[in-house]
Design a protein around this motif. Structure first.
Motif, mmCIF file in Angstrom:
data_model
loop_
_atom_site.group_PDB
_atom_site.id
_atom_site.type_symbol
_atom_site.label_atom_id
_atom_site.label_comp_id
_atom_site.label_asym_id
_atom_site.label_seq_id
_atom_site.Cartn_x
_atom_site.Cartn_y
_atom_site.Cartn_z
ATOM 1 N N LEU A 162 -35.151 79.710 20.361
ATOM 2 C CA LEU A 162 -34.935 78.484 19.592
ATOM 3 C C LEU A 162 -34.338 77.353 20.417
ATOM 4 O O LEU A 162 -34.006 76.306 19.881
ATOM 5 C CB LEU A 162 -34.030 78.777 18.386
ATOM 6 C CG LEU A 162 -34.613 79.757 17.359
ATOM 7 C CD1 LEU A 162 -33.581 80.077 16.287
ATOM 8 C CD2 LEU A 162 -35.879 79.188 16.738
ATOM 9 N N GLY A 163 -34.176 77.560 21.717
ATOM 10 C CA GLY A 163 -33.649 76.497 22.563
ATOM 11 C C GLY A 163 -32.171 76.269 22.435
ATOM 12 O O GLY A 163 -31.673 75.220 22.852
ATOM 13 N N VAL A 164 -31.427 77.225 21.850
ATOM 14 C CA VAL A 164 -29.974 77.119 21.726
ATOM 15 C C VAL A 164 -29.336 78.380 22.291
ATOM 16 O O VAL A 164 -30.014 79.365 22.597
ATOM 17 C CB VAL A 164 -29.544 76.925 20.252
ATOM 18 C CG1 VAL A 164 -30.125 75.633 19.693
ATOM 19 C CG2 VAL A 164 -29.965 78.115 19.395
ATOM 20 N N ASP A 165 -28.012 78.358 22.430
ATOM 21 C CA ASP A 165 -27.293 79.536 22.907
ATOM 22 C C ASP A 165 -27.604 80.734 22.006
ATOM 23 O O ASP A 165 -27.828 80.574 20.800
ATOM 24 C CB ASP A 165 -25.791 79.281 22.897
ATOM 25 C CG ASP A 165 -25.372 78.168 23.854
ATOM 26 O OD1 ASP A 165 -26.136 77.890 24.791
ATOM 27 O OD2 ASP A 165 -24.292 77.594 23.651
ATOM 28 N N ALA A 166 -27.596 81.932 22.600
ATOM 29 C CA ALA A 166 -27.987 83.113 21.826
ATOM 30 C C ALA A 166 -27.165 84.329 22.215
ATOM 31 O O ALA A 166 -26.808 84.505 23.389
ATOM 32 C CB ALA A 166 -29.473 83.407 22.015
ATOM 33 N N VAL A 167 -26.878 85.152 21.223
ATOM 34 C CA VAL A 167 -26.333 86.496 21.439
ATOM 35 C C VAL A 167 -27.501 87.455 21.315
ATOM 36 O O VAL A 167 -28.134 87.544 20.256
ATOM 37 C CB VAL A 167 -25.236 86.834 20.412
ATOM 38 C CG1 VAL A 167 -24.768 88.274 20.597
ATOM 39 C CG2 VAL A 167 -24.077 85.868 20.534
ATOM 40 N N VAL A 168 -27.812 88.141 22.399
ATOM 41 C CA VAL A 168 -29.018 88.965 22.477
ATOM 42 C C VAL A 168 -28.618 90.436 22.470
ATOM 43 O O VAL A 168 -27.901 90.899 23.354
ATOM 44 C CB VAL A 168 -29.828 88.637 23.748
ATOM 45 C CG1 VAL A 168 -31.120 89.444 23.784
ATOM 46 C CG2 VAL A 168 -30.130 87.137 23.812
ATOM 47 N N VAL A 169 -29.085 91.165 21.467
ATOM 48 C CA VAL A 169 -28.786 92.586 21.337
ATOM 49 C C VAL A 169 -29.816 93.398 22.121
ATOM 50 O O VAL A 169 -31.013 93.092 22.103
ATOM 51 C CB VAL A 169 -28.793 93.007 19.857
ATOM 52 C CG1 VAL A 169 -28.587 94.511 19.713
ATOM 53 C CG2 VAL A 169 -27.729 92.241 19.088
ATOM 54 N N ALA A 170 -29.360 94.452 22.780
ATOM 55 C CA ALA A 170 -30.243 95.307 23.595
ATOM 56 C C ALA A 170 -31.025 96.252 22.685
ATOM 57 O O ALA A 170 -30.858 97.480 22.722
ATOM 58 C CB ALA A 170 -29.420 96.083 24.615
ATOM 59 N N ASN A 171 -31.920 95.682 21.873
ATOM 60 C CA ASN A 171 -32.681 96.482 20.922
ATOM 61 C C ASN A 171 -33.567 97.512 21.604
ATOM 62 O O ASN A 171 -33.599 98.686 21.209
ATOM 63 C CB ASN A 171 -33.546 95.571 20.053
ATOM 64 C CG ASN A 171 -32.747 94.782 19.042
ATOM 65 O OD1 ASN A 171 -31.987 95.335 18.262
ATOM 66 N ND2 ASN A 171 -32.909 93.463 19.061
ATOM 67 N N ALA A 172 -34.315 97.073 22.607
ATOM 68 C CA ALA A 172 -35.244 97.982 23.281
ATOM 69 C C ALA A 172 -34.500 99.117 23.975
ATOM 70 O O ALA A 172 -34.898 100.282 23.885
ATOM 71 C CB ALA A 172 -36.104 97.209 24.269
ATOM 72 N N GLN A 173 -33.408 98.800 24.653
ATOM 73 C CA GLN A 173 -32.652 99.842 25.342
ATOM 74 C C GLN A 173 -32.049 100.819 24.346
ATOM 75 O O GLN A 173 -32.039 102.035 24.571
ATOM 76 C CB GLN A 173 -31.555 99.220 26.197
ATOM 77 C CG GLN A 173 -30.837 100.217 27.102
ATOM 78 C CD GLN A 173 -31.780 100.886 28.083
ATOM 79 O OE1 GLN A 173 -32.443 100.224 28.866
ATOM 80 N NE2 GLN A 173 -31.847 102.215 28.027
ATOM 81 N N GLY A 174 -31.543 100.314 23.231
ATOM 82 C CA GLY A 174 -30.974 101.191 22.226
ATOM 83 C C GLY A 174 -32.004 102.147 21.654
ATOM 84 O O GLY A 174 -31.730 103.350 21.466
ATOM 85 N N ALA A 175 -33.205 101.639 21.353
ATOM 86 C CA ALA A 175 -34.260 102.494 20.817
ATOM 87 C C ALA A 175 -34.717 103.516 21.856
ATOM 88 O O ALA A 175 -35.003 104.675 21.524
ATOM 89 C CB ALA A 175 -35.434 101.640 20.359
ATOM 90 N N SER A 319 -23.889 72.832 27.222
ATOM 91 C CA SER A 319 -24.412 73.086 28.567
ATOM 92 C C SER A 319 -25.844 72.565 28.658
ATOM 93 O O SER A 319 -26.508 72.340 27.636
ATOM 94 C CB SER A 319 -24.384 74.589 28.894
ATOM 95 O OG SER A 319 -25.254 75.291 28.032
ATOM 96 N N ASP A 320 -26.313 72.372 29.886
ATOM 97 C CA ASP A 320 -27.656 71.840 30.080
ATOM 98 C C ASP A 320 -28.733 72.837 29.652
ATOM 99 O O ASP A 320 -29.789 72.445 29.155
ATOM 100 C CB ASP A 320 -27.871 71.460 31.550
ATOM 101 C CG ASP A 320 -27.001 70.287 31.975
ATOM 102 O OD1 ASP A 320 -26.634 69.487 31.096
ATOM 103 O OD2 ASP A 320 -26.677 70.181 33.171
ATOM 104 N N GLU A 321 -28.477 74.128 29.866
ATOM 105 C CA GLU A 321 -29.426 75.171 29.517
ATOM 106 C C GLU A 321 -28.792 76.123 28.508
ATOM 107 O O GLU A 321 -27.586 76.348 28.533
ATOM 108 C CB GLU A 321 -29.845 75.950 30.766
ATOM 109 C CG GLU A 321 -30.606 75.116 31.785
ATOM 110 C CD GLU A 321 -31.955 74.645 31.266
ATOM 111 O OE1 GLU A 321 -32.540 75.358 30.428
ATOM 112 O OE2 GLU A 321 -32.394 73.558 31.677
ATOM 113 N N PRO A 322 -29.609 76.709 27.608
ATOM 114 C CA PRO A 322 -29.056 77.674 26.655
ATOM 115 C C PRO A 322 -28.382 78.849 27.366
ATOM 116 O O PRO A 322 -28.905 79.384 28.341
ATOM 117 C CB PRO A 322 -30.298 78.146 25.879
ATOM 118 C CG PRO A 322 -31.287 77.030 26.014
ATOM 119 C CD PRO A 322 -31.043 76.454 27.384
ATOM 120 N N ARG A 323 -27.218 79.224 26.872
ATOM 121 C CA ARG A 323 -26.481 80.366 27.426
ATOM 122 C C ARG A 323 -26.795 81.614 26.621
ATOM 123 O O ARG A 323 -26.949 81.548 25.398
ATOM 124 C CB ARG A 323 -24.972 80.084 27.389
ATOM 125 C CG ARG A 323 -24.539 78.976 28.314
ATOM 126 C CD ARG A 323 -23.178 78.435 27.940
ATOM 127 N NE ARG A 323 -23.219 77.724 26.667
ATOM 128 C CZ ARG A 323 -22.332 76.824 26.283
ATOM 129 N NH1 ARG A 323 -21.325 76.525 27.066
ATOM 130 N NH2 ARG A 323 -22.436 76.222 25.108
#
Length: 340
Positions: A162-175, A319-323
């Motif tokens: 979405l072009g904004v900062d994101a909290v990304v969960v390790a879904n693939a690794q967990g599965a 920030s200039d880029e999404p974190r």
């Protein structure tokens, strides 16, 4: 009485205009006040025991002291746990949370962001997986871009699309880790209650689970991956479809815990006992699992912590880029998947 003191009284005491007094006390979205004038106004306000009006401050600064939280379903323990983290972090920042629910209709998200923009929310957190739907995603991206253009900030919990900062969960690794752990426990026959085909979180989990088993030499037939809604009812429907199909697998993996609880209810209604007749696993480790019998094997996500992390991202300096903040997962093996 202190409550009867007005901003005009403060301006008169400080010897400045009403506009200057307002900018000094309430702030301003586009004007500043000289330090010496601000000091005079604040000293006059303290002398007169003036209490500023919160609504006036919000209007002057172009934003309120609220933080918007958009979820898919507040009754879902997954989202209520995230909301607990968001409210905790917002409280530390002196903000109140305004909660909005899409009621599982992603097309409503852009409109809710626009509503929060018009209400001058200081920041917005959006929780929930994205759909493989360019139109809906594009509308939400545009709404967030418009909101940020007027000084707002935002963060999303889920896929960083979405072009904004994101909290990304390790879904693939967990599965992947769950598939390997179940294989190590002796399971060789699997079915997957896979959620909606277009739901990116569900897709990540089911595809990684099936791929990990393939690497271990275990094939999961396509007909054993059953699509459904990403809800309790979806889990019930998918489990009933699996039961109608005939031979049960050794273990069923539902791509979220709420679906797993629906599957457990459907199994009991059919006289099928977990884990005696079929083992069952979920994903998320929602709080309600502590009351489930048998205790459910799952993949733990620190839900309260990701709510806190998303809020802190949304309130951080731009920030200039999404974190991206990456969150690991942990397999939790319980009685619903005993060793074979």
């Amino acid at each position: 009485m202190a409550g009867s003191v007005t901003l005009s009284d403060v301006a008169r005491e400080a010897g400045v205009s009403l506009a200057t007094a307002s900018r000094a006390i309430n702030g301003s979205a586009n004007r500043t006040v000289r330090a010496d004038l601000r000091d005079r106004v604040l000293a006059a306000a303290a002398k007169l025991r003036y209490t500023p009006d919160a609504n006036a401050q919000a209007m002057a600064r172009g934003r309120t002291t609220s933080l918007g939280l958009v979820v898919h379903d507040i009754a879902d323990p997954y989202f209520s746990s995230i909301a607990a983290g968001v409210t905790r972090a917002a409280d530390r920042a002196g903000l109140q949370v305004t909660l909005a629910s899409t009621q599982h209709d992603p097309s409503r998200e852009a409109g809710l962001v626009d509503l929060l923009k018009r209400q001058r929310a200081r920041a917005i957190v959006i929780a929930g997986g994205r759909l493989d739907d360019p139109d809906t995603t594009g509308e939400l991206r545009d709404a967030l871009a418009d909101y940020r253009a007027v000084g707002g900030s935002a963060a999303v919990i889920g896929q960083p699309v979405l072009g904004v900062d994101a909290v990304v969960v390790a879904n693939a690794q967990g599965a992947t880790d769950l598939a390997r752990a179940l294989h190590e426990r002796g399971y060789r026959s699997f079915a997957v209650l896979g959620g909606p085909d277009a739901h990116l979180t569900a897709r990540e989990r089911r595809e990684a689970f099936v791929a990990a088993l393939a690497e271990l030499g275990v094939d999961v037939p396509a007909e054993s991956v059953i699509p459904s809604a990403f809800t309790h009812e979806g889990g019930e429907d998918a489990m009933r479809a699996l039961l109608r199909a005939g031979d049960l697998p050794e273990v069923v993996f539902a791509v979220n815990d709420v679906m797993a609880l629906g599957a457990l209810a459907a199994a009991r209604d059919a006289g099928v006992e977990v884990p005696r007749d079929v083992a069952l696993a979920g994903f998320d480790d929602i709080s309600t699992l502590r009351d489930v019998v048998p205790p459910l094997t799952t993949v733990r996500i620190p839900l309260v912590d990701i709510g806190i992390a998303a809020t802190e991202l949304a309130l951080a300096e731009p920030s200039d880029e999404p974190r991206l903040t990456h969150v690991p997962t942990q397999v939790v093996l319980r009685d619903s998947t005993p060793a074979r």
